[in-house]
Design an enzyme around this catalytic site. Structure first.
Site, PDB file in Angstrom:
ATOM      1  N   ASP A 191      -3.585  -1.143  10.683  1.00  0.00           N
ATOM      2  CA  ASP A 191      -3.941   0.179  11.196  1.00  0.00           C
ATOM      3  C   ASP A 191      -5.444   0.369  11.349  1.00  0.00           C
ATOM      4  O   ASP A 191      -5.911   0.990  12.310  1.00  0.00           O
ATOM      5  CB  ASP A 191      -3.426   1.278  10.254  1.00  0.00           C
ATOM      6  CG  ASP A 191      -1.911   1.344  10.261  1.00  0.00           C
ATOM      7  OD1 ASP A 191      -1.295   0.710  11.142  1.00  0.00           O
ATOM      8  OD2 ASP A 191      -1.353   2.017   9.376  1.00  0.00           O
TER       9      ASP A 191
HETATM   10  N1  LIG Z   1      -6.458   3.806   1.340  1.00  0.00           N
HETATM   11  C1  LIG Z   1      -5.700   4.882   1.092  1.00  0.00           C
HETATM   12  O1  LIG Z   1      -6.065   5.707   0.296  1.00  0.00           O
HETATM   13  C2  LIG Z   1      -4.384   5.067   1.770  1.00  0.00           C
HETATM   14  C3  LIG Z   1      -3.385   5.784   1.139  1.00  0.00           C
HETATM   15  C4  LIG Z   1      -2.153   5.930   1.795  1.00  0.00           C
HETATM   16  C5  LIG Z   1      -1.987   5.369   3.068  1.00  0.00           C
HETATM   17  N2  LIG Z   1      -2.986   4.692   3.671  1.00  0.00           N
HETATM   18  C6  LIG Z   1      -2.786   4.103   4.987  1.00  0.00           C
HETATM   19  O2  LIG Z   1      -2.590   2.690   4.848  1.00  0.00           O
HETATM   20  C7  LIG Z   1      -3.085   2.045   6.020  1.00  0.00           C
HETATM   21  C8  LIG Z   1      -4.091   1.024   5.589  1.00  0.00           C
HETATM   22  O3  LIG Z   1      -4.390   0.136   6.649  1.00  0.00           O
HETATM   23  P1  LIG Z   1      -4.428  -1.416   6.436  1.00  0.00           P
HETATM   24  O4  LIG Z   1      -4.919  -2.016   7.697  1.00  0.00           O
HETATM   25  O5  LIG Z   1      -5.135  -1.743   5.174  1.00  0.00           O
HETATM   26  O6  LIG Z   1      -2.918  -1.810   6.158  1.00  0.00           O
HETATM   27  P2  LIG Z   1      -1.663  -1.674   7.113  1.00  0.00           P
HETATM   28  O7  LIG Z   1      -2.014  -1.053   8.400  1.00  0.00           O
HETATM   29  O8  LIG Z   1      -0.590  -1.089   6.296  1.00  0.00           O
HETATM   30  O9  LIG Z   1      -1.319  -3.177   7.457  1.00  0.00           O
HETATM   31  C9  LIG Z   1      -1.133  -4.105   6.471  1.00  0.00           C
HETATM   32  C10 LIG Z   1      -0.666  -5.355   7.137  1.00  0.00           C
HETATM   33  O10 LIG Z   1      -0.676  -6.394   6.186  1.00  0.00           O
HETATM   34  C11 LIG Z   1       0.313  -7.326   6.525  1.00  0.00           C
HETATM   35  N3  LIG Z   1       0.775  -7.997   5.330  1.00  0.00           N
HETATM   36  C12 LIG Z   1       1.573  -7.537   4.343  1.00  0.00           C
HETATM   37  N4  LIG Z   1       1.778  -8.480   3.433  1.00  0.00           N
HETATM   38  C13 LIG Z   1       1.090  -9.578   3.832  1.00  0.00           C
HETATM   39  C14 LIG Z   1       0.930 -10.889   3.308  1.00  0.00           C
HETATM   40  N5  LIG Z   1       1.505 -11.266   2.153  1.00  0.00           N
HETATM   41  N6  LIG Z   1       0.157 -11.771   3.994  1.00  0.00           N
HETATM   42  C15 LIG Z   1      -0.420 -11.391   5.156  1.00  0.00           C
HETATM   43  N7  LIG Z   1      -0.283 -10.192   5.689  1.00  0.00           N
HETATM   44  C16 LIG Z   1       0.456  -9.276   5.032  1.00  0.00           C
HETATM   45  C17 LIG Z   1       1.420  -6.533   7.188  1.00  0.00           C
HETATM   46  O11 LIG Z   1       1.851  -7.242   8.338  1.00  0.00           O
HETATM   47  P3  LIG Z   1       3.043  -8.316   8.212  1.00  0.00           P
HETATM   48  O12 LIG Z   1       4.183  -7.610   7.608  1.00  0.00           O
HETATM   49  O13 LIG Z   1       3.219  -8.789   9.613  1.00  0.00           O
HETATM   50  O14 LIG Z   1       2.498  -9.408   7.350  1.00  0.00           O
HETATM   51  C18 LIG Z   1       0.747  -5.230   7.611  1.00  0.00           C
HETATM   52  O15 LIG Z   1       0.769  -5.049   9.003  1.00  0.00           O
HETATM   53  C19 LIG Z   1      -3.696   3.092   6.911  1.00  0.00           C
HETATM   54  O16 LIG Z   1      -2.777   3.493   7.849  1.00  0.00           O
HETATM   55  C20 LIG Z   1      -3.964   4.229   5.917  1.00  0.00           C
HETATM   56  O17 LIG Z   1      -3.984   5.461   6.546  1.00  0.00           O
HETATM   57  C21 LIG Z   1      -4.174   4.486   3.013  1.00  0.00           C
END
Ligand SMILES: NC(=O)c1ccc[n+]([C@@H]2O[C@H](COP(=O)([O-])OP(=O)(O)OC[C@H]3O[C@@H](n4cnc5c(N)ncnc54)[C@H](OP(=O)(O)O)[C@@H]3O)[C@@H](O)[C@H]2O)c1
Ligand SMILES: NC(=O)c1ccc[n+]([C@@H]2O[C@H](COP(=O)([O-])OP(=O)(O)OC[C@H]3O[C@@H](n4cnc5c(N)ncnc54)[C@H](OP(=O)(O)O)[C@@H]3O)[C@@H](O)[C@H]2O)c1
Ligand SMILES: NC(=O)c1ccc[n+]([C@@H]2O[C@H](COP(=O)([O-])OP(=O)(O)OC[C@H]3O[C@@H](n4cnc5c(N)ncnc54)[C@H](O)[C@@H]3O)[C@@H](O)[C@H]2O)c1
Ligand SMILES: NC(=O)c1ccc[n+]([C@@H]2O[C@H](COP(=O)([O-])OP(=O)(O)OC[C@H]3O[C@@H](n4cnc5c(N)ncnc54)[C@H](O)[C@@H]3O)[C@@H](O)[C@H]2O)c1
Lengths: 380, 455, 97, 380, 455, 97
Positions: E383
């Site tokens: 994201d």
């Molecule tokens: N930081 C905060 O406080 C917080 C709190 C709540 C929500 N959020 C939200 O969380 C999101 C964070 O973004 P982000 O880019 O860090 O994470 P993300 O958008 O959730 O993407 C994480 C990616 O990691 C991949 N993944 C998972 N396990 C893996 C593994 N073992 N090896 C390789 N890849 C792996 C997944 O794809 P695959 O499944 O294809 O591997 C997934 O697409 C944002 O949308 C944010 O708004 C953040």
């Protein structure tokens, strides 16, 4: 032998000299253990636990003293305790802060054989008896927790949607046992840590814990033969304060542990330096017991001056009573076992450890170090 | 050349190549040896069907005698005596090539094409040098000859002289193939040169010498192949010649020496502590060795020490451990109470690397386990495994409880040098027979092991 | 006249390449077995010995050939067997004696 | 616009709604910033720092209120503060704990436009305004430090010459923002951590921080559409308490954070369960503000019962005033910028964020959620 | 055979071998190509000195025309059109072999040894199939022919029929070499078979097909070598045949397909999102590719996300970063404010791995830097780098500030699949032309890269 | 009669081994250049074409040979040059086209 553990009466002392686990071991060794009721209450070792370990719970302190051959204590005996001791008893515990003329008089009057935990030589095979090290570990750990508690900032770096919070910066002065533990704990919590010490050997150790070592033109022989730090010249101290002063203004937390065995602690942080520190900073002065490394430390108190909180905490190990008791208890047990390791359970004054740690015996002061110190005192 | 024979030889060559390839990797080495055996069997049977061969009785007798002797030696020999056996066998191989060259010379008695006579001279010379050189190496390793280097003054000069003589005689014989005296002189020179070549080299460098001679015996076989226009001899000989050369280079690298240095070096022994007795010799084992031992192990105990902290190798170490566990190996950490430089130093480190607490055992919890352990992997620890703490009353460490790492079947120690730890006391465990010392920064060493275990 | 030699040279060269390429990285613990194994392979000279011994030309040739057969066979049989013993014990992960 | 920051008067509140860094940004945006003298003192942001950032320091509170268009606050307004507000002012701050009939009356009487930080919808683009998250992060961090302070044991495992000290075991119930931060901090300090939550999505998150997740037959739709936890049936709660009860007896520290948005916190730890815990254990009840997850929690107090210390701390973020102020200040600034992001600096009630977060406007209650809650309250 | 020529050919062969070896590794590939060029030059010059060659004018003309055309094509061709050029060249090579076979047949007109006629038939057949097959592949890639697979009903049957017919005709011709009609029929069959072989295969699989055909053209050259008893043709042909085969296997593996599946697969296109348009095709790049890009980079930015935490890859990642830094590459971490699942999630992780705080930059600190960055390495983030947050008002992410990873010259993304992140929104960055998707667990991928960068 | 063929078979086999051993692991980014490079090498058939074209036997042979020379030269020259171009641009670490 009959071993007795009276309740500590020193103010604020929460530790107990023996924990139930060690009671079992001593009894297995063939000793009897007597413990004053409630001795372990403050460290959550309740009487029931001792009973289960087959210790005899004694309700009356006086009775306890009169029953036993050996006393296991932590804090040095106070007058009222002396009065209860039976003649010829053996006493083991911390003593160095109590080595007054009155103390020797009382000890020798009653022919008490006394051992100071502090005087056990720090060699490889005594590491399991080294209560200075184990208690210093605790002090280092608690120092950081206390600092984290008083500091109005996060320790770790946080990059969040509400902005990037830079990590707290921690300076540790004196990287002995307590200092190293403080470094490790602060690093664990995510702080940026730098450290300083006069002994050059410490650099590698500091770096092995992931902290920065502050370089200074060090004196070659900063270490005594026994591994302790030497007292430095006034010129050196001035230079050191300059360097530290530069750093204190940069750091949020300063933890000082610089001590010189048996001497007053050196002053490393002057009031001037405190004034230059950032508002909200915290100083934890672990040398408060020896007068403090900070000029304005008030031992036993937390003060706030020039926007800086200065904690002159005393007896930090006692704030972690469960583990502090366990560790001390193991140290004293190992020491006791060593003292009476001969077949006939007689003290062997040929033995280096016994000899160095014994203070009084048979009505006399037998410790070389103490004798030397008294002579010196008499001269001046 | 009969077509069936040619194709069978080709098949045999292919099997030899595959065998050699497999021999080079721990996992397939045994299969490789068997492939090579099969190839040899095919080559022998095919040769026997050749119509050049008229008389079988002698051949059969020869084969039986040779097999019997070979089998008995191979069966009886102590595992510790293997190097000298390899030397001996190798010498025999070289000798055989030389003999074949002589026999062929005798058969055609002077009526020889230039390429054939060249090949003969080469085969005779290399084969004979290999023969006597290998015998000397055998003698040294077996203790029949003084193992120390034998050096005398004009040695190098003598070698050059003899070699020049050989070249001259060689040209004479090639120009006039009928000159059989010349051939015998070459034989004599080769006999002497073989001895002179190996005498000055010390016992510790023998493996490299044998490997070099092995490469030579391959070349001798190839030369014999040129003599007989026999492709399988050429192919196998070249294979052995080339792979032997590569192996020699690899071995030199493992010993941190160059081949030139070994052959012409002033003193031919390697010894890390020259001022100490022979027992205190230390071999530079490599991460490959460690990884082979680890992979073959069922139980492993890791002993971390202050060096782990200095090298900041905790992350790599834990990765290694995870890998081993995934391979079904039983791995634990043994934490000595005073490892490192502050109480709990190892715990701080290993917690950083997210090592599960369940893998950590303290001295009491694990000391009884070392004797049932295949590999004790020591990473930057020293005092805490120093056996002198148990036995030597003079040692400053005496009386300190230590981890009984020395009781493990194999001890692998990663540190940078032989230098002592905090207490300044030398550690006899380094010189123990079942110890592999892996010198280098702990992090780098561990990382190499990880890489090797992955493949 | 020169043609067979040239062919041999081609084959020799290619085989050298194969030899170089097949052995690339060998851990020290395998050095001795590998040396022993290639040593056994170099016993291929036995094939030459067989031809010499069997051609039945002169007595001297035959005797030399027979001798060559015997010692080459020792090399081959002993070499392979020792190698196998080594590899076997090493595969079990026993400690180096 | 004229933005004013009065000093917080709520007892024990050490934060300030705007820090000097944000003042600069607001002024760059074209606003004026007025701040009451001493507003930042308790968080070590002294007046001089605001002055350097070109804020106007106002000595008199009443004067401040009468000057400004927008009030930035943290704690909800108290009666005396209402009285000082000018009609038609805009108010931004936490409000949810103050939504009483009296509050609405006062707000509407004065035509105050009020925005509740809690009501900002939690969607991707509002993450920088999300004060609930930023304050919860702080609470989680402080909870662990407080627990470490009260626990008589080391958090990390230590294998030393004075014996092996097993690590502290920490149980976190409710792994929302605060819970996750608590897990991370406790893990940093070396504790063994396990966690529990009713939302199944949390398992992976807990494990990604190196902690164990306690498995329980979870209800499929434990989450509301907005990502909050749903209220559970009494049957489920009973089962949950059983499982947690098993674990509390094993752990030294229990941190509870279970909250249901806008409701009283569920009781997860009964007095029975406390009795079964080990002597010296510590419970940190982060839900104390909503009544507590532990039956015997006394909000605002630390009590010791059955050998267990139970901390019902309130307003934990305020104990980290420097960073809490920085984070809140960024949240409120971003929110304010969004509200007045149109050219003409008019509120846009079509906008989802503005609409959801506005409570009162032009003398009326405009918030759907609040209106619904009032109706429901009226019904019962 | 003249001895000088033979030895020159040998030298040329050796250079070819060395060239091929060097071509297989990124660091030496260019030198390898140059070695092969040199080898070719030697071979040509040597051949021209052969006394079989009587007439030079035509040869010179041919060489000049060929060189000119070749050079012009090579210079003019767009880099994107390289695959079809390779196909075209390859077809020409095959065609040349076939022509030589025909010419030789004509030269000896029926008076042929059995091995020569066999070789001729093989050379003609394989060369011709390669020729037409390659031309079809060229046409498909160039867009001259519909790229989609052309399949009709009896296709497989027809193929088998034609092949059988070829075998029969082959035997007939071999038995009676004078039967030139038979040879022409074989030619015709081969022409058709080449077309039939490639037509049913889709554009995306063309590289594998070309590689296969390349291997064939090598074999055709080798067969020509048998015809002419020319060793250099045999050696080079065999080299190309074998290495082409290996390369084909490697390519199939990279595409997760088997060769059989590609040639006989029901539908010949690979497309991860079948329901999407052609642009959304994703190539399975490997850790090797990533490591090549990283090694060639001057500036690298790492973007960690929640997947890093799930994979617990922080330790490996930091090791990779340290390695890159030691190679003189400028590396930074870009931490998005909401990466992960809690505030500061990435900080906790990276602190565990002892990442120096100085390497960490927040969104404001680094977002301007991506456009000057060679490689943005995304580890388990999604994201926070989704460009739809910038542009697509419908996206739930719209308005969230993102890291501009898409502006980097190359974007390397490590994740397990194409599945979306927390917000459930598809990420168009995955399909961008300068993106290399490396599928797999982040820890494993990173570890592989480390390994590759070490060697 | 059969001997030259056998020799060729030996050489062919050994060369196949060399080919197998030299190419072991190639990253996808190198696939195309490697393919292009080996393709150019397979243009070695040019040597055969030269002989055919130069032997000057019959017109047909010569024409066929000439044709073969032209197209083989295109293969060789074009192949090597394209490969070189590809490798050159790739070495600078530029992004794929
Ligand atoms: N930081 C905060 O406080 C917080 C709190 C709540 C929500 N959020 C939200 O969380 C999101 C964070 O973004 P982000 O880019 O860090 O994470 P993300 O958008 O959730 O993407 C994480 C990616 O990691 C991949 N993944 C998972 N396990 C893996 C593994 N073992 N090896 C390789 N890849 C792996 C997944 O794809 P695959 O499944 O294809 O591997 C997934 O697409 C944002 O949308 C944010 O708004 C953040
Ligand atoms: N735990 C405590 O509280 C405490 C406090 C004070 C003293 N001590 C003493 O410290 C000692 C601890 O024993 P130990 O076995 O942990 O440590 P040690 O005996 O001091 O040995 C550490 C070894 O690590 C090696 N080393 C250093 N850097 C390395 C690197 N980068 N890579 C690989 N190896 C490296 C060194 O050998 P090379 O130089 O050859 O690499 C050294 O021999 C005991 O004697 C103990 O009494 C302990
Ligand atoms: N058995 C053993 O081998 C053993 C056991 C325990 C400790 N030790 C060693 O003994 C040493 C002393 O340990 P300790 O913690 O009891 O020491 P300590 O408490 O006496 O002093 C604390 C630290 O302050 C430092 N210091 C003194 N004056 C200073 C000044 N002016 N400026 C800055 N720093 C100053 C000292 O160097 C020391 O590191 C340590 O190095 C420790 O490793 C050895
Ligand atoms: N923009 C965004 O996408 C965004 C921003 C912030 C938070 N969130 C998400 O919203 C969710 C709620 O966060 P919060 O910290 O404000 O929640 P909260 O403070 O309302 O609750 C804390 C935790 O307690 C749990 N809980 C409730 N009842 C329970 C019970 N009976 N037993 C055990 N646990 C119970 C909840 O599931 C929650 O995890 C989190 O998952 C967070 O990731 C999303």
């Amino acid at each position: 032998m009959k071993i007795g553990i009276p309740k500590e009466i020193y103010e604020g002392e929460k530790r107990v000299a023996i924990v139930p686990k060690m009671v079992t071991q001593l009894i297995n060794d063939g000793h009897e253990v007597f413990i004053e009721t409630g001795a372990g209450d403050k460290s959550y070792f309740v009487d029931a636990k001792y009973e289960r370990a087959n210790a005899v719970i004694v309700k009356d302190k006086q009775l306890l003293y009169s029953e036993i051959d050996v006393i296991f204590k932590i804090q040095p005996p106070q007058r009222e305790e002396f009065e209860m001791m039976k003649d010829g008893t053996t006493y083991i515990g911390f003593l160095s802060s109590a080595l007054t003329a009155e103390f020797f008089k009382l000890m020798n009057e009653r022919y008490i054989t006394s051992f100071a935990m502090e005087f056990i030589p720090r060699i490889s095979r005594t590491q399991s008896m080294d209560a200075l090290s184990s208690m210093a570990s605790i002090a280092g750990y608690r120092a950081v927790l206390t600092a984290a508690q008083y500091l109005g900032k996060f320790f770790p770096l946080l990059m969040t949607a509400a902005g990037t919070i830079p990590p707290a910066k921690v300076l540790v002065v004196g990287a002995g046992v307590a200092g190293l533990q403080a470094i490790a704990t602060a690093r664990r919590l995510g702080a940026r840590v730098e450290a300083f010490d006069t002994r050059p050997a410490v650099k590698e150790q500091v770096e092995s814990l992931g902290a920065q070592f502050i370089e200074m033109e060090l004196v070659a022989d900063a270490e005594t033969t026994t591994g302790y730090a030497k007292e430095m010249t006034e010129e050196f101290m001035k230079k050191e304060r300059e360097i530290i002063g530069d750093r204190t203004a940069q750091n949020h937390v300063v933890i000082t542990t610089a001590q010189l065995f048996g001497k007053k602690a050196p002053i490393l942080i002057t009031e001037e330096m405190v004034k230059k520190m950032q508002e909200g900073s915290v100083i934890i002065d672990l040398a408060a017991e020896q007068g403090g490394n900070c000029e304005i430390t008030e031992p036993g108190k937390n003060i706030c001056k020039h926007g800086v909180t200065i904690c002159g905490l005393l007896n930090l190990p006692s704030t972690l009573p469960i583990d502090a008791s366990s560790m001390y208890s193991r140290n004293i047990t190992q020491f006791f076992r060593h003292l009476y390791s001969t077949e006939d359970r007689k003290l062997d004054f040929e033995d280096k450890i016994t000899k160095s740690s014994c203070v009084t015996h048979n009505g006399e002061i037998v410790n070389d170090y103490v004798i030397k110190a008294i002579r010196k005192g008499a001269n001046t | 050349m009969n077509i069936i024979i040619a194709l069978a030889y080709l098949l045999s060559s292919i099997l030899f190549i595959l065998g050699l390839k497999n021999l080079g990797s721990p996992k397939t080495a045994r299969r490789g040896n068997q492939l090579a055996m099969t190839a040899m069997l095919i080559a022998i049977i095919v040769t026997l069907t050749k119509n050049e061969i008229l008389d079988f009785t002698l051949i059969i007798i020869g084969l039986i005698i040779g097999s019997a002797i070979g089998a008995i030696i191979a069966r009886k020999v102590q595992m510790t005596a293997v190097p000298q056996m390899v030397a001996l066998f190798n010498g025999l191989g070289g000798g055989a090539s030389a003999l074949v060259a002589l026999a062929e010379y005798n058969r055609f008695s002077g009526d020889l094409r230039i390429d054939v006579i060249i090949s003969m001279v080469v085969s005779l010379f290399i084969g004979t040098v290999t023969f006597t050189g290998s015998l000397v190496a055998f003698g040294k390793l077996q203790g029949l000859i003084r193992s120390a280097p034998v050096v005398f003054k004009a040695q190098r000069f003598l070698n050059i002289l003899l070699f020049t003589l050989f070249l001259i005689m060689g040209i004479i014989v090639i120009i006039n193939p009928a000159n059989s005296t010349g051939l015998l002189i070459i034989l004599a020179i080769a006999l002497i040169l073989g001895i002179l070549f190996v005498m000055p080299i010390g016992g510790a460098d023998m493996p490299v010498v044998i490997s070099t001679l092995n490469s030579c015996s391959g070349l001798a076989a190839a030369a014999t192949g040129f003599v007989l226009s026999n492709n399988i001899l050429i192919i196998c000989g070249a294979l052995v010649g080339a792979s032997g050369f590569i192996l020699t280079r690899i071995m030199c690298k493992a010993m941190n020496r160059s081949l030139v240095n070994i052959i012409f070096g002033p003193v031919g022994t390697v010894s890390v502590n020259n001022n100490n007795n022979d027992k205190r010799k230390v071999i530079n084992y490599t991460e490959e060795d460690a990884s082979i031992m680890l992979e073959a192990a069922k139980k492993v105990i890791i002993v971390p020490g202050y060096g782990l902290a200095v090298a900041q190798a905790q992350f790599a170490l834990q990765e290694l451990v995870t890998m081993l566990i995934n391979k079904g190996i039983h791995v634990r950490y043994a934490i000595h109470p005073v490892a490192g430089r502050m109480p709990g130093h190892m715990n701080v480190l290993l917690a950083e690397a997210n090592v599960s607490y369940d893998l950590l055992f303290d001295l009491n919890g694990i000391n009884g386990e070392f004797k049932n352990t295949d590999v004790a992997l020591i990473v930057g620890a020293n005092d805490v495994i120093n056996p002198s703490a148990r036995t030597n009353k003079e040692s400053p460490l005496y009386g300190m409880p230590i981890l009984n790492a020395d009781q493990a079947k194999t001890v692998v120690i990663c540190k940078r040098s032989l230098s002592p730890g905090f207490s300044g006391v030398d550690n006899e465990l380094f010189y123990q027979e079942n110890t592999l010392m892996i010198f280098g920064d702990a992090k780098e060493s561990i990382n190499k092991m990880i890489q090797l275990l992955k493949t | 006249m020169i043609e067979p030699l040239l062919v041999s040279v081609y084959i020799f060269t290619l085989a050298i390449f194969v030899g170089f390429e097949t052995i690339t990285k060998v851990p020290p613990l395998l050095h001795t077995p590998l040396m022993s194994g290639t040593n056994a392979i170099s016993g291929i000279t036995l094939v030459g010995a067989l031809i010499s011994a069997g051609a039945g030309h002169s007595t001297l040739s035959t005797v030399l050939g027979l001798l060559a057969v015997i010692i080459a066979t020792i090399n081959v049989v002993g070499g392979f067997m020792v190698t196998d013993r080594m590899l076997e014990m090493f595969k079990k992960g026993k400690k180096k004696n």
